[in-house]
Motif scaffolding. Structure first.
Motif, PDB file in Angstrom:
ATOM      1  N   ARG A 108       5.142  -0.993   9.659  1.00  0.00           N
ATOM      2  CA  ARG A 108       4.735   0.120  10.531  1.00  0.00           C
ATOM      3  C   ARG A 108       3.630   0.944   9.904  1.00  0.00           C
ATOM      4  O   ARG A 108       2.747   1.443  10.603  1.00  0.00           O
ATOM      5  CB  ARG A 108       5.924   1.052  10.790  1.00  0.00           C
ATOM      6  CG  ARG A 108       6.916   0.485  11.783  1.00  0.00           C
ATOM      7  CD  ARG A 108       8.037   1.482  12.044  1.00  0.00           C
ATOM      8  NE  ARG A 108       9.174   0.800  12.644  1.00  0.00           N
ATOM      9  CZ  ARG A 108      10.213   1.414  13.195  1.00  0.00           C
ATOM     10  NH1 ARG A 108      10.257   2.731  13.220  1.00  0.00           N
ATOM     11  NH2 ARG A 108      11.195   0.743  13.724  1.00  0.00           N
ATOM     12  N   ALA A 109       3.712   1.148   8.580  1.00  0.00           N
ATOM     13  CA  ALA A 109       2.803   2.099   7.943  1.00  0.00           C
ATOM     14  C   ALA A 109       1.653   1.444   7.180  1.00  0.00           C
ATOM     15  O   ALA A 109       0.825   2.128   6.607  1.00  0.00           O
ATOM     16  CB  ALA A 109       3.601   2.998   7.000  1.00  0.00           C
ATOM     17  N   GLN A 110       1.623   0.102   7.211  1.00  0.00           N
ATOM     18  CA  GLN A 110       0.609  -0.593   6.424  1.00  0.00           C
ATOM     19  C   GLN A 110      -0.816  -0.240   6.863  1.00  0.00           C
ATOM     20  O   GLN A 110      -1.716  -0.130   6.044  1.00  0.00           O
ATOM     21  CB  GLN A 110       0.818  -2.102   6.514  1.00  0.00           C
ATOM     22  CG  GLN A 110       0.556  -2.800   5.199  1.00  0.00           C
ATOM     23  CD  GLN A 110       1.274  -4.143   5.088  1.00  0.00           C
ATOM     24  OE1 GLN A 110       1.960  -4.550   6.008  1.00  0.00           O
ATOM     25  NE2 GLN A 110       1.109  -4.815   3.987  1.00  0.00           N
ATOM     26  N   GLY A 111      -0.978  -0.047   8.192  1.00  0.00           N
ATOM     27  CA  GLY A 111      -2.306   0.252   8.712  1.00  0.00           C
ATOM     28  C   GLY A 111      -2.844   1.587   8.224  1.00  0.00           C
ATOM     29  O   GLY A 111      -3.973   1.683   7.735  1.00  0.00           O
ATOM     30  N   GLU A 112      -1.998   2.614   8.317  1.00  0.00           N
ATOM     31  CA  GLU A 112      -2.514   3.964   8.006  1.00  0.00           C
ATOM     32  C   GLU A 112      -2.432   4.321   6.525  1.00  0.00           C
ATOM     33  O   GLU A 112      -2.917   5.362   6.117  1.00  0.00           O
ATOM     34  CB  GLU A 112      -1.769   5.000   8.849  1.00  0.00           C
ATOM     35  CG  GLU A 112      -0.302   5.137   8.494  1.00  0.00           C
ATOM     36  CD  GLU A 112       0.562   5.489   9.696  1.00  0.00           C
ATOM     37  OE1 GLU A 112       1.459   6.334   9.535  1.00  0.00           O
ATOM     38  OE2 GLU A 112       0.337   4.900  10.775  1.00  0.00           O
ATOM     39  N   LYS A 113      -1.778   3.476   5.700  1.00  0.00           N
ATOM     40  CA  LYS A 113      -1.697   3.687   4.251  1.00  0.00           C
ATOM     41  C   LYS A 113      -1.390   5.153   3.863  1.00  0.00           C
ATOM     42  O   LYS A 113      -2.226   5.855   3.303  1.00  0.00           O
ATOM     43  CB  LYS A 113      -3.003   3.252   3.571  1.00  0.00           C
ATOM     44  CG  LYS A 113      -3.326   1.774   3.742  1.00  0.00           C
ATOM     45  CD  LYS A 113      -3.216   1.049   2.410  1.00  0.00           C
ATOM     46  CE  LYS A 113      -3.639  -0.399   2.475  1.00  0.00           C
ATOM     47  NZ  LYS A 113      -2.698  -1.282   3.134  1.00  0.00           N
ATOM     48  N   PRO A 114      -0.183   5.640   4.183  1.00  0.00           N
ATOM     49  CA  PRO A 114       0.141   7.050   3.924  1.00  0.00           C
ATOM     50  C   PRO A 114       0.163   7.416   2.432  1.00  0.00           C
ATOM     51  O   PRO A 114       0.195   8.584   2.084  1.00  0.00           O
ATOM     52  CB  PRO A 114       1.531   7.220   4.536  1.00  0.00           C
ATOM     53  CG  PRO A 114       2.088   5.843   4.609  1.00  0.00           C
ATOM     54  CD  PRO A 114       0.942   4.929   4.813  1.00  0.00           C
ATOM     55  N   LEU A 140       1.652   0.435   0.921  1.00  0.00           N
ATOM     56  CA  LEU A 140       1.321   1.667   1.641  1.00  0.00           C
ATOM     57  C   LEU A 140       0.177   2.429   0.964  1.00  0.00           C
ATOM     58  O   LEU A 140      -0.127   3.563   1.332  1.00  0.00           O
ATOM     59  CB  LEU A 140       2.558   2.575   1.748  1.00  0.00           C
ATOM     60  CG  LEU A 140       3.774   1.974   2.477  1.00  0.00           C
ATOM     61  CD1 LEU A 140       4.897   2.986   2.597  1.00  0.00           C
ATOM     62  CD2 LEU A 140       3.408   1.451   3.848  1.00  0.00           C
ATOM     63  N   GLY A 141      -0.423   1.811  -0.061  1.00  0.00           N
ATOM     64  CA  GLY A 141      -1.637   2.376  -0.643  1.00  0.00           C
ATOM     65  C   GLY A 141      -1.504   2.978  -2.029  1.00  0.00           C
ATOM     66  O   GLY A 141      -2.478   3.432  -2.623  1.00  0.00           O
ATOM     67  N   ASN A 443       2.049  13.886   1.344  1.00  0.00           N
ATOM     68  CA  ASN A 443       1.207  14.277   2.478  1.00  0.00           C
ATOM     69  C   ASN A 443       1.471  15.682   2.997  1.00  0.00           C
ATOM     70  O   ASN A 443       0.845  16.106   3.969  1.00  0.00           O
ATOM     71  CB  ASN A 443       1.388  13.272   3.633  1.00  0.00           C
ATOM     72  CG  ASN A 443       0.860  11.903   3.262  1.00  0.00           C
ATOM     73  OD1 ASN A 443      -0.335  11.728   3.059  1.00  0.00           O
ATOM     74  ND2 ASN A 443       1.753  10.933   3.122  1.00  0.00           N
TER      75      ASN A 443
END
Length: 502
Positions: A108-114, A140-141, A443
């Motif tokens: 779910r979060a791979q795209g936005e790399k929180p 996740l970045g 964040n």
């Protein structure tokens, strides 16, 4: 012809010379050998607790003295044997099967790399399950550097697999005390890289950074801590006005407490005891020190197998719960002579004293399920009049001058992580909680979290639970608008007030 089973060491017939050599490898007098030698010996023998592929003829060179390089040419790690990476990768892939919530969070979060820009230094048990967490954080970045919070619980091949993929890992099974702090230091103190997040289990890493690298500590954006002991140390820092960064206490988030502490220990206490001692539980007299979540889990399992269980408690509420659940609440000194097994799970120190160890009966098994190795006064047993005999990996017989033996497991460290494994599914819950806490702290807008210790927001607790429900094909009921209004709730939660006890 009937065979007699003798348990003495006097007359043992060996079918072949290899068996004899294998047998005589175990030293009998602990006083004559160095502690680290005995640990490294035990960590490679054939009774290894977690699935381990370490060959028993493994060399004795300390990982600190070996030059190792992964296939990308990096040597920024220190593990037992980088060549075991392939075995470790397989262990991690097996763990992923039962940690679907973490994997779905990753997707779910791979795209936005929180966690882009997060530099996380971590100190946890290094097992296939935590490897899934570490690799999720990387996906996740985050950049991660990792070390072990326990000298026995590292799975060497998993550490190798992480080092192979480029995560700097400093850990091996059977570290000495000196190795332990050296590994922590190597994680924190590195050229051109400074941590901005801490993920800790037990507070040792936080303590080290606070003491030795105060400038790093001040710049950290948040600490996530998952054990009772570590959280206790954070509250002490906060009380003394020395905690200059926000910290997230995930130990007391409901999902962590109920699942990791209660349900996990309900299963892993028996596993650890069976693997080390092959004990029969029916009819055994057992005393469990502490009736918190861990104590409750242990007692449920032991009672179900027919053990006669009694409890020691300092808290009248927990003591009353124990009475209602059908357990006698006693003082340890009143019952110590009759007990077959003594289990500590308080998070405190000197719960079992030398005086009580002296009064135990022959063959009593003593072990600890609390985070820290201070609950049983093991130091007092390292005295000249007592003989230590290592009988298996993580099993020592301590022999009194009159011949009485007490069986000590994992030298008083965490039984389930040192002597067995912990159910992967439960660790998925803890790891998902930790990942969300890191994302939240990293964040959070300026000022949302002050320099204090916080609980995970309940909305996140519920989210962690909902990620795990598909495993059971569980279907949640939804409130109608009318029902939500009647209860004064948002249809999407949170469903309970913060003070609700579950």
């Amino acid at each position: 012809m009937a065979h007699k089973h003798g348990h003495g060491r006097e007359r043992i017939q060996f079918a072949n010379t290899e068996d004899k050599q294998e047998f005589s490898k175990y030293p009998t007098k602990a006083g004559r050998r160095s502690l680290s030698r005995s640990i490294s010996q035990s960590s490679t023998d054939s009774y290894s607790s977690a699935a381990s592929y370490t060959d028993s003829s493994d060399d004795e060179t300390s990982p600190r003295d070996k030059a190792q390089v992964n296939t990308q040419g990096s040597s920024d790690f220190c593990v037992k044997n980088i060549k075991q990476a392939e075995f470790g990768r397989r262990e991690i892939e097996i763990a992923e099967q039962d940690m679907s919530a973490l994997i779905s969070l990753r997707k779910r979060a791979q795209g936005e790399k929180p966690l882009a820009g997060a530099k996380i230094v971590g100190c946890t048990h290094i097992t296939a399950q935590t490897a899934v967490l570490i690799e999720t954080l990387v996906a996740l970045g985050a950049q991660c550097r990792w070390t072990a919070c326990n000298i026995y619980s590292t799975q060497n091949e998993v550490a190798a697999a992480l080092a192979e993929t480029g995560v700097p890992v400093f850990a091996w099974k059977g570290e000495s005390e000196d190795d332990f702090w050296w590994c922590i230091d190597r994680c924190v103190n590195t050229e051109g890289w400074q941590a901005n997040m801490i993920l800790d289990d037990g507070g040792d890493l936080t303590h080290w950074v606070y003491k030795k690298y105060p400038s790093v500590f001040k710049k950290v954006r948040g600490i996530v801590e998952e054990s009772v002991t570590g959280v206790h140390r954070l509250y002490q820092l906060s009380k003394a006005g020395k905690l200059c960064v926000p910290a997230m206490n995930v130990n007391d988030s409901v999902t962590k407490q109920k699942f990791d502490n209660l349900y996990c220990c309900r299963e892993s206490i028996l596993d650890g005891l069976k693997r080390t001692t092959d004990i029969m539980f029916g009819g055994k007299q057992v005393v469990v020190c502490g009736y918190g979540e861990v104590g409750k889990g242990c007692c449920t399992a032991l009672k179900a197998l027919g053990a006669i269980v009694c409890i020691t408690e300092i808290d009248p509420i927990c003591a009353l719960q124990a009475c209602m659940d059908g357990f006698r609440v006693v003082k340890l000194s009143e019952v110590i002579r009759q007990m077959d097994v003594v289990i500590t799970c308080t998070g405190n120190k000197n719960v079992v004293t030398r005086e009580q160890l002296d009064r135990m009966k022959n063959g009593c098994i003593v072990c600890n399920m609390g985070h820290s190795n201070t609950e049983i006064d093991v130091a007092s047993l390292r005295s000249p009049e007592l003989t230590w005999e290592r009988v298996r990996s993580q099993v020592d017989h301590i022999i009194w001058p009159d011949g009485k033996r007490v069986v000590l497991l994992a030298e008083g460290r965490l039984l389930n992580l040192s002597c067995s494994t912990v159910p992967t599914f439960v660790l998925s819950i803890t790891a998902t909680t930790q990942a969300l806490a890191l994302i939240e702290l990293f964040n959070a807008p300026e000022g949302r979290y002050k320099q204090d210790v916080y609980l995970l927001p309940k909305k996140m607790d519920e989210y962690v639970a909902s990620l795990h429900l598909p495993n059971f094909d569980a279907h949640l009921t939804e409130l109608s608008d009318e029902q939500a209004k009647y209860m004064g709730l948002n249809k999407n939660g949170p469903f309970k007030p913060n003070y609700y006890r579950y």
